[in-house]
Design a protein around this motif. Structure first.
Motif, PDB file in Angstrom:
ATOM      1  N   LEU A  15       0.571  -1.082  -0.097  1.00 22.75           N
ATOM      2  CA  LEU A  15      -0.153   0.011   0.139  1.00 22.75           C
ATOM      3  C   LEU A  15       1.316   1.326  -0.123  1.00 22.75           C
ATOM      4  O   LEU A  15       0.048   2.131  -0.554  1.00 22.75           O
ATOM      5  N   TRP A  16       1.695   1.418   0.506  1.00 21.70           N
ATOM      6  CA  TRP A  16       2.429   2.267   0.882  1.00 21.70           C
ATOM      7  C   TRP A  16       3.174   2.560  -0.767  1.00 21.70           C
ATOM      8  O   TRP A  16       3.510   3.861  -1.455  1.00 21.70           O
ATOM      9  N   LEU A  17       3.411   1.309  -1.954  1.00 21.30           N
ATOM     10  CA  LEU A  17       3.541   2.092  -3.243  1.00 21.30           C
ATOM     11  C   LEU A  17       2.028   2.210  -4.223  1.00 21.30           C
ATOM     12  O   LEU A  17       1.932   3.341  -5.084  1.00 21.30           O
ATOM     13  N   SER A  18       0.871   1.743  -4.364  1.00 19.69           N
ATOM     14  CA  SER A  18      -0.326   2.204  -4.634  1.00 19.69           C
ATOM     15  C   SER A  18      -0.513   3.698  -3.390  1.00 19.69           C
ATOM     16  O   SER A  18      -1.415   4.635  -4.830  1.00 19.69           O
ATOM     17  N   GLU A  19      -0.492   4.278  -2.585  1.00 20.77           N
ATOM     18  CA  GLU A  19      -1.206   5.303  -1.842  1.00 20.77           C
ATOM     19  C   GLU A  19       0.228   6.480  -2.427  1.00 20.77           C
ATOM     20  O   GLU A  19      -0.164   7.331  -2.622  1.00 20.77           O
TER      21      GLU A  19
END
Length: 413
Positions: free
Chosen positions: A297-301
């Motif tokens: 999620l750190w990458l997608s967000e």
């Protein structure tokens, strides 16, 4: 998902279907009864779908149990509220009858609970259908079956998914790159469409093509309505301005995305904040087919925020005030944000977003924007994050984390 910042197999018994009065007779008789009920249910649902697509009110209401007065009134309203929604397709698939037990009726008439999948597409916007589950009560009067309710399974956890047209009359506003289905005023909905129309070209410029190039927004009137659309608790989304359905992972068979707004939180934002939110959520729509369970999620967000802020002219401290305060207090995070850090109720949710944004910004700045988008797509294919970092950036996870920590302190210190 975007929070407010700066400016979401049952085993069949011998009978196979549960009817009032139970099941008697041989297995063959039971099987015939099941087959007969299922056939009647499928025919009923097919007539209902045809009535929706042809805007045939009389045919739609003809399938509702005349004795179920409350449900009949509700369905009359739903038919009216759905009238302006531009449907390209609408169909039902019967999953099973006997989905849960129903109490016997006073007159001993037959009933069964059906698990049903509703699939629909919006004309000009959806290439894949939106699919949701409904639990419908079917009642027989004489030789004919009718729909008699959609909430008899609530107490046992068999809840029918809520659609925006279940919540009131849907207004439809079309933009150049957007479609808004909402319950508010046309002026308010037009504002959402205008912001989305600005967001789409920004996202296309940052992440390229290969996605529909349009966005569908659902705009309920209250936080409770937003939570109902997401099958969630209102308190969990109080400070969340918008959510893109299915943003946590996708594949080639992914359903169409919807950006669902929280009108209260979204309304508190400045014009800049509203634009950031809709650009962020539109990025989730664009990256859907490049996002899987392998994507942290750190990458997608972070990528969604990178697109939303890249041409904003704001400083890192302006964009990441909570994380800046932590750094100033000597609390630079030791590791990249985990998926748990992005839960809507997580402590330090803002810092998780800000940390993910800075990680993606660092890749774009110190390598290149193309490196960032290539890395994003590669991660979705599976394998370890360490291996993808080495292939795309030339460094492993430990070195990337150390480099990111230094970058956070440099930008926010």
């Amino acid at each position: 998902m975007r929070l407010i910042r700066g400016a979401r197999g049952v085993a069949l018994g011998v009978c196979g279907v549960l009817l009032a009065g139970g099941c008697t007779g041989s297995g063959g008789t039971a099987a015939k009864k099941t087959s007969s009920v299922d056939a009647a249910a499928r025919a009923l649902l097919a007539r209902r779908a045809t009535a929706v697509l042809h805007h045939d009110r009389a045919a739609f209401l003809a399938g509702i149990d005349p004795a179920a007065t409350r449900f009949r009134t509700q369905q009359r309203e739903v038919f009216t509220d759905l009238a302006d929604v531009p449907l390209a397709a609408w169909s039902y698939q019967l999953v099973r009858t006997g989905a849960f037990a129903l109490p016997p009726t006073a007159d001993g008439s037959s009933r069964t609970a059906a698990e049903v999948r509703l699939s629909y597409r919006l004309r000009g916007y959806d290439s894949s259908p939106v699919v949701s589950t409904a639990y419908l009560t079917l009642a027989r009067h004489g030789t004919r079956w009718y729909l008699a309710g959609d909430d008899d399974g609530d107490a046992s956890g068999h809840r029918t998914a809520v659609q925006i047209w279940d919540q009131g009359p849907v207004r439809v506003v079309r933009g150049t790159h957007s479609l808004v289905l909402g319950l508010g005023s046309e002026k308010t909905l037009r504002g959402y469409a205008d912001d989305a129309d600005k967001a789409v070209p920004e996202v296309r410029h940052a992440f390229g093509s290969g996605w529909p190039g349009s966005v569908v927004i659902e705009a309920p009137s209250t936080l409770d309505q937003m939570a109902a659309l997401l099958s969630a608790k209102p308190a969990d989304y109080r400070d969340i301005a918008a959510v893109t359905t299915g943003e946590g992972g996708g594949n080639a068979a992914a359903p169409a995305d919807r950006v669902v707004l929280n009108p209260a939180a979204f309304g508190e934002l400045s014009a800049f904040g509203r634009q950031v939110v809709l650009t962020h959520e539109t990025t989730h729509v664009a990256t859907r087919l490049s996002t899987t369970a392998s994507t942290p999620l750190w990458l997608s967000e972070g990528v969604a925020d990178w697109v939303a802020y890249r041409d904003s002219g704001r400083t890192a401290r302006e964009i990441a005030p909570e994380l800046a305060a932590d750094v100033e207090a000597g609390r630079t995070p030791a590791a990249l944000p985990t998926d748990a850090d992005f839960r809507s109720t997580a402590k330090g949710l803002a810092q998780a977003y800000e940390g993910g944004w800075l990680a993606c910004r660092m890749i774009a700045d110190q390598w290149s924007p193309d490196t960032l988008t290539t890395f994003y797509r590669a991660v979705a294919k599976g394998g370890t994050l360490d291996s993808h970092l080495r292939a795309s950036l030339g460094i492993g996870l430990a070195d990337f984390t150390a480099k990111w920590r230094a970058y956070v302190e440099q930008e926010l210190g």
